[in-house]
Design an enzyme around this catalytic site. Structure first.
Site, mmCIF file in Angstrom:
data_model
loop_
_atom_site.group_PDB
_atom_site.id
_atom_site.type_symbol
_atom_site.label_atom_id
_atom_site.label_comp_id
_atom_site.label_asym_id
_atom_site.label_seq_id
_atom_site.Cartn_x
_atom_site.Cartn_y
_atom_site.Cartn_z
ATOM 1 N N ASP A 186 0.839 -1.357 0.298
ATOM 2 C CA ASP A 186 0.376 0.102 -0.034
ATOM 3 C C ASP A 186 0.748 1.617 0.061
ATOM 4 O O ASP A 186 0.523 2.471 -0.679
ATOM 5 C CB ASP A 186 -1.194 -0.074 1.279
ATOM 6 C CG ASP A 186 -2.191 0.412 0.472
ATOM 7 O OD1 ASP A 186 -2.613 0.529 -0.650
ATOM 8 O OD2 ASP A 186 -2.771 1.171 2.654
ATOM 9 N N ASP A 264 -8.902 -2.472 1.992
ATOM 10 C CA ASP A 264 -8.979 -1.858 3.577
ATOM 11 C C ASP A 264 -10.002 -1.954 4.925
ATOM 12 O O ASP A 264 -10.154 -1.998 5.695
ATOM 13 C CB ASP A 264 -8.671 0.023 3.553
ATOM 14 C CG ASP A 264 -7.896 -0.150 2.132
ATOM 15 O OD1 ASP A 264 -6.332 0.111 2.356
ATOM 16 O OD2 ASP A 264 -8.365 1.996 1.616
#
Length: 1103
Positions: A186, A264
């Site tokens: 990420d 997420d």
């Protein structure tokens, strides 16, 4: 960096909604994953599998995600429509998966029938599931047309929940590896991708909109309403919220939507699912929100969930302060993984979390649940749902003589989920609701019983129906409903093991003698060595026509379900009871009184018949005895054929004399009240159904005889609660009772004319409706079969018959051809009707299917038994006259106050073990867990307290529809025996088994499978163990064969002159009989002592 006061914008509606939604979705996904895992484990459904990630798969997720991200970055425009189609299909499946549990819950709560209607992609769909699938397709279609953000979020949430439920993490080690890799992934693609690829790859892909294939197709076909279809779509790989959700505003020129990627939420949800499963496994309880809330200080989920919320708020704050997109996992990984690792380290549980649980087949051996549907804390009918690994067994399906539908409400809510029905006794209390449940409640499972329960239960239901049809407009079920309910029976013999198939694979059911009614059953249900015993209404005493229960077949079951019906009652000895019974009857008869015995149709009445037949024969009494039910002759005819189900004494008597004890010489069988009325005047004994006096012949006879003080009504069982018989059994009995006298009388006069007119109107309407249906079917059939290319076939829809072609009677000759080629208007055949002969031929002629000429046993039984027929297919006279009487009639009822002047006596001939015996038998069985049902509240609590002290520590007495988990607390582990260990083991044969003593230690194989390995150090010595089961009677015979005189005296076995043997139970075990048995040998140390001891040792195997 903006001033910190900008953080107050986190209190705007959009950020708050985003955080609350994300936290709720994350927790909901974890919770659904836990429940889904339990469902799959419970149902053993191999078609619905989940993936547990190993190390290599976890490492591949960031790699494959990076590759997918790059492909989307460069080729998104080219593949966007394909992605949209794939996403739409996944959304339909995910939405269906998420909503299905709630639909199933509503279905069970309201008892909705839901038959299977179709099969698609190797999966069967019920009607409600098909409607749900259409709803899901409609929702996705609405999203494709409108692209609305709410629908986008709904589909994204469903995909997240489905992903977390089907993809699992085995332990914190793999989870930490995955989270750390995604943490780096990420950060790289958000912060550093722009330096390499010239743009922020993550943000570019996340914000791109896909082309809508629906708009493309509608545009190419110039379909109307094109302007309503959106051109571009936000794919449901993220959840989005308008920044001005309720007029809120975020400064800084930000975009119109706040967004959060599914990853997420899904990746932290996988961690939450892992710790939630760990919490559940540690607590060994059903997980629900209240449990977790009440013990939140002890569950890891309540550390991980706040950590996720804090991490998410931190990520949003960083985005506001930096005015740039933030990698959410940068904040979420430390805030969720960190607290769990730290707290588990403090608790010294990190190692268990790190490596995961020991590999086992199940944390619990098998999931066993018991749900009473009727008959707990009272004397109502018996009906219980037992679930074993998701396979639902309905054990008994009883009703009472009031036939109150409200008693069946709990059954109606689960009837459609029942996989098999087990019936224990052939009376109304155990099977009376079966026809109604199959007709009205959606019960369609196969039924298992013994042959007598099937035959006599069928006759019982016939008698119940006929008794009520004669005096009321009874419409809860019909004779056809009874026949239909009893068609799907599988009949078993005692001790026969029947292996269930399909969903019940691995479950073995076996009926055993109960000793209460003929064919009565104690059900033994076994799966992988664990026994569930259903033993209600059992009797340990041998009676004239029945053997008692075999206690030795039910030692130490995992679960015992039994009743507390007789927990407060003790009985005299059988001979004393039989003498009191016959003395009371003879006393009344000698006083010129009549004796009425209200009895059941085909149950305990058989014992009374044998007692009276034997007494009358021995004493040569001449008083007439009548057995009066609508199916009396059929009942006795069937009972004659069930000698192998009766006591050993009856079997031996038949072998010696070849005379059937149910060839009744002193008892006359009647099937109508008129036959009894025609009997000569004088004292008599009448056994008449029903025992409750609510209906049947016993009700009418009681009303006639109650006013005479010389008569006797002798009750042989406790009547059903709320019945007339129960009222008369009160102490003191009432002096007068109100009864309703009903009888069916033919219609006459104006009532008959009105009835016939109504029936004619109904018949005409039905005939008209049938003709219309037939005509429609004919047209449909003609339209489907006609071949317009064949000139010989005429389309009937385009032809018109000549109205006068056939003359005045043309309508009566439809098969005559009119005017050459014009068929009648209703004809669907060609001009010359032709029927193809589809029979097969081989070299020897026409092929014959032998099954076409075989009359099945079920068909013969059905034909012979349709209305209570006997074994020759003949109808009972009274039954036949009632059924075949088609004259219009009505029921006329009058209320009457009956003065009760006759004698009323109650004697216990119920054929159930009394309180002393029940307690002794339960101690002998020594179950691991005990479930008490069917008994008054006082009796149930009394027996429960006794069993808690003397039988086992786990005693349950559930309420109606209260599901209790009685799964064994013993954990079953699957282990391998290593070759090195097995090479040194010497087995010795003992009976049908081979045994050996093994000393080993547990280890793990290369596949992380538990394995037993040889000890690294020399094994310690162990005490000698004698293996075997010695029966003293067999040992006595063995000694006799060896020339040693042996005899039983005073509870011991005397061997020779000086040596005695006795068996002693280990007092440390509750129940005595279930513990370790010790054999004590006593006597002087002499030659006989050592010789007998050697003989004793030879009966065992020494380990």
């Amino acid at each position: 960096m903006e001033p910190l006061w900008k953080l107050f914008y986190l209190l705007e509606p959009a950020p708050i909604t985003l955080v609350v939604t994300a936290v709720g979705v994350t927790f909901g996904s974890a919770f659904r994953a836990l429940n889904y895992g339990k469902e799959m484990e419970k149902n053993r459904d191999l078609s619905e599998t989940s993936i547990t990630l190993d190390r290599s798969q976890a490492l591949m997720i960031p790699v494959m995600s990076s590759i997918s991200l790059l492909l989307m970055f460069y080729l998104f425009t080219s593949v966007s429509q394909l992605l949209t189609v794939f996403t739409a299909v996944a959304s339909v499946s995910s939405l269906f998966f998420c909503i299905s549990p709630y639909i199933a819950y509503l279905k069970s709560q309201f008892g909705l029938a839901d038959p299977y209607v179709s099969r698609c992609c190797s999966k069967s769909f019920t009607r409600i599931q098909a409607l749900l699938l259409l709803l899901c397709i409609g929702t996705v279609s609405a999203w494709l047309v409108s692209g609305h953000w709410i629908l986008n979020n709904l589909l994204g949430i469903s995909i997240c929940v489905a992903f977390v439920s089907h993809v699992r993490l085995p332990n914190i080690k793999i989870c930490a590896m995955l989270l750390v890799c995604l943490f780096v992934y990420d950060i790289f693609w958000v912060f550093f991708s722009e330096r390499i690829f010239g743009a922020n790859v993550m943000v570019s892909v996340a914000t791109q909109q896909a082309s809508n294939p629906v708009h493309t197709v509608a545009n190419s076909l110039s379909l109307p309403g094109l302007q309503m279809v959106t051109k571009k779509l936000e794919l449901p790989v993220k959840i989005v919220f308008p920044r001005n959700l309720i007029g809120g505003e975020i400064p800084g020129g930000a975009r119109d939507f706040m967004m959060l990627g599914l990853g997420d939420m899904a990746i932290p949800a996988m961690l939450l699912a892992l710790v939630l499963c760990f919490d559940h496994r540690r607590s060994k309880d059903l997980v629900n929100l209240l449990d977790m809330h009440s013990s939140k200080g002890h569950k890891y989920i309540w550390y991980a969930l706040p950590g996720y919320a804090i991490g998410l708020v931190t990520a949003l704050a960083a985005g506001i302060l930096t005015h740039s997109p933030q990698p959410a996992l940068l904040y979420l990984v430390p805030s969720t993984l960190g607290p769990i690792v730290f707290i588990s380290w403090i608790r010294k549980e990190l190692a268990e979390l790190w490596d995961g649980p020991l590999p086992s087949m199940n944390d619990k051996a098998h999931q066993i649940e018991v749900t009473p549907l009727c008959g707990v804390y009272n004397e109502n009918p018996l009906s219980y749902l037992v679930s074993i690994d998701g396979f639902n067994l309905l054990i008994d399906c009883g009703w009472n003589d009031h036939f109150d539908p409200s008693l069946l409400q709990p059954l109606s809510r689960v009837a459609s989920t029942v996989d098999a029905v087990l019936l224990s006794h052939p009376d109304t209390l155990h099977l009376g609701a079966l026809p109604y449940a199959m007709k009205q409640l959606g019960l369609s499972a196969p039924v298992f019983s013994t042959e007598p329960v099937y035959r006599l239960g069928l006759l019982t239901m016939y008698d119940q129906f006929l008794s009520r049809k004669q005096v009321s407009d009874f419409d809860l079920f019909t004779l056809d409903d009874i026949d239909s309910a009893f068609q799907n029976f599988t009949r078993l013999t005692y001790a026969q093991n029947h292996h269930l198939s399909g969903k019940g694979e691995g479950i073995v059911i076996s009926p055993h003698v109960s000793g209460h009614l003929l064919g009565g059953t104690v059900w033994k249900i076994t799966k992988d060595g664990e026994d569930v015993i259903y033993a209600v209404d059992f009797n340990h005493r041998k009676e004239k026509h029945l053997n008692g229960i075999n206690q030795s077949a039910f030692v130490r079951p995992a679960v015992l379900i039994t009743d507390a019906y007789n927990a407060l009652n003790n009985q005299p000895y059988r001979r004393q009871k039989d003498k009191e019974f016959t003395d009371a009857i003879k006393k009344t008869l000698r006083s010129d009184g009549n004796v009425l015995l209200p009895v059941d149709t085909a149950g305990r009445v058989m014992e009374l018949v044998q007692i009276l037949e034997s007494c009358w024969t021995e004493e040569n009494l001449n008083y007439p005895i009548f057995f009066l039910t609508y199916v009396a002759s059929s009942t006795i005819d069937y009972v004659k054929s069930f000698l192998e189900w009766m006591s050993d004494a009856i079997a031996k008597s038949f072998e010696k004399t070849r005379e059937n004890v149910f060839n009744l010489k002193r008892i006359r069988l009647l099937v109508s009240k008129s036959e009894l009325d025609d009997a000569p005047d004088g004292p008599k004994v009448v056994l008449a159904s029903m025992a409750s006096l609510e209906a049947g012949f016993s009700h009418d006879i009681f009303v006639e005889w109650a006013n005479d003080p010389k008569n006797l009504v002798l009750f042989t069982e406790r009547a059903q609660f709320g019945s007339l018989a129960r009222m008369l059994q009160a102490d003191p009995p009432p002096k007068a009772v109100k009864v309703t006298i009903s009888k069916r009388v033919p219609l006459v006069g104006e009532e008959l004319i009105a009835y016939e007119e109504e029936q004619n109107r109904i018949r005409k309407e039905e005939a008209l409706k049938a003709s219309l249906v037939k005509e429609e079917e004919s047209k449909a059939s003609h339209g489907a079969d006609v071949n317009t290319s064949d000139p010989m076939i005429i389309d009937a829809s385009n032809t018109h018959s000549l109205p006068d072609a056939a003359g005045p009677q043309g309508s009566g000759y439809r098969d005559i051809l009119i005017d050459g080629f014009t068929p009648p208007s209703t004809s669907v055949a060609p001009m010359f009707p032709f029927y193809e002969n589809s029979t097969e031929w081989d070299d020897f002629g026409e092929v014959i299917n032998p099954d076409d000429y075989v009359i099945k046993d079920e068909d013969m039984d059905h034909g012979a038994m349709h209305v209570g027929g006997d074994m020759d297919g003949k109808l009972d006279e009274g039954s036949a006259s009632l059924i075949l009487d088609t004259r219009p009639s009505k029921v006329v009822s009058t209320e009457l106050t009956v003065q009760v002047k006759c004698s009323l006596i109650y004697m216990d001939f119920e054929g159930r073990s009394d309180a002393r015996s029940i307690k002794s038998i339960l101690s002998h069985m020594a179950p691991l867990k005990l479930v008490l049902v069917h008994g008054t509240a006082e009796a149930t609590e009394h027996l429960k307290q006794h069993c808690l002290k003397h039988v086992c520590p786990h005693v349950y007495a559930p309420q109606i529809e209260e599901t209790i988990d009685v799964t064994s607390d013993l954990c079953a582990y699957k282990v391998q025996l290593s070759e090195k260990l097995m090479s040194n083991v010497l087995f010795k044969k003992v009976g049908d088994y081979e045994i050996a003593w093994v000393d080993s230690e547990a280890g793990k194989t290369e596949n992380d499978m538990l394995s037993l390995q040889p000890l690294s150090n020399p094994p310690p010595p162990h005490e000698s163990v004698l293996v075997g089961d010695l029966k003293m009677a067999n040992f006595k015979q063995f000694l006799s064969d060896k020339g040693v005189q042996a005899e039983f005296a005073g509870g011991v076995l005397r061997c020779g002159e000086y040596v005695t043997l006795r068996k002693v139970g280990d007092a440390s075990h509750k129940g005595g009989g279930s513990g370790t048995q010790q054999i004590v040998i006593e006597g002087p140390l002499c030659e006989d002592y050592y010789k007998i001891r050697e003989y004793l040792y030879s009966q065992f195997y020494l380990l």
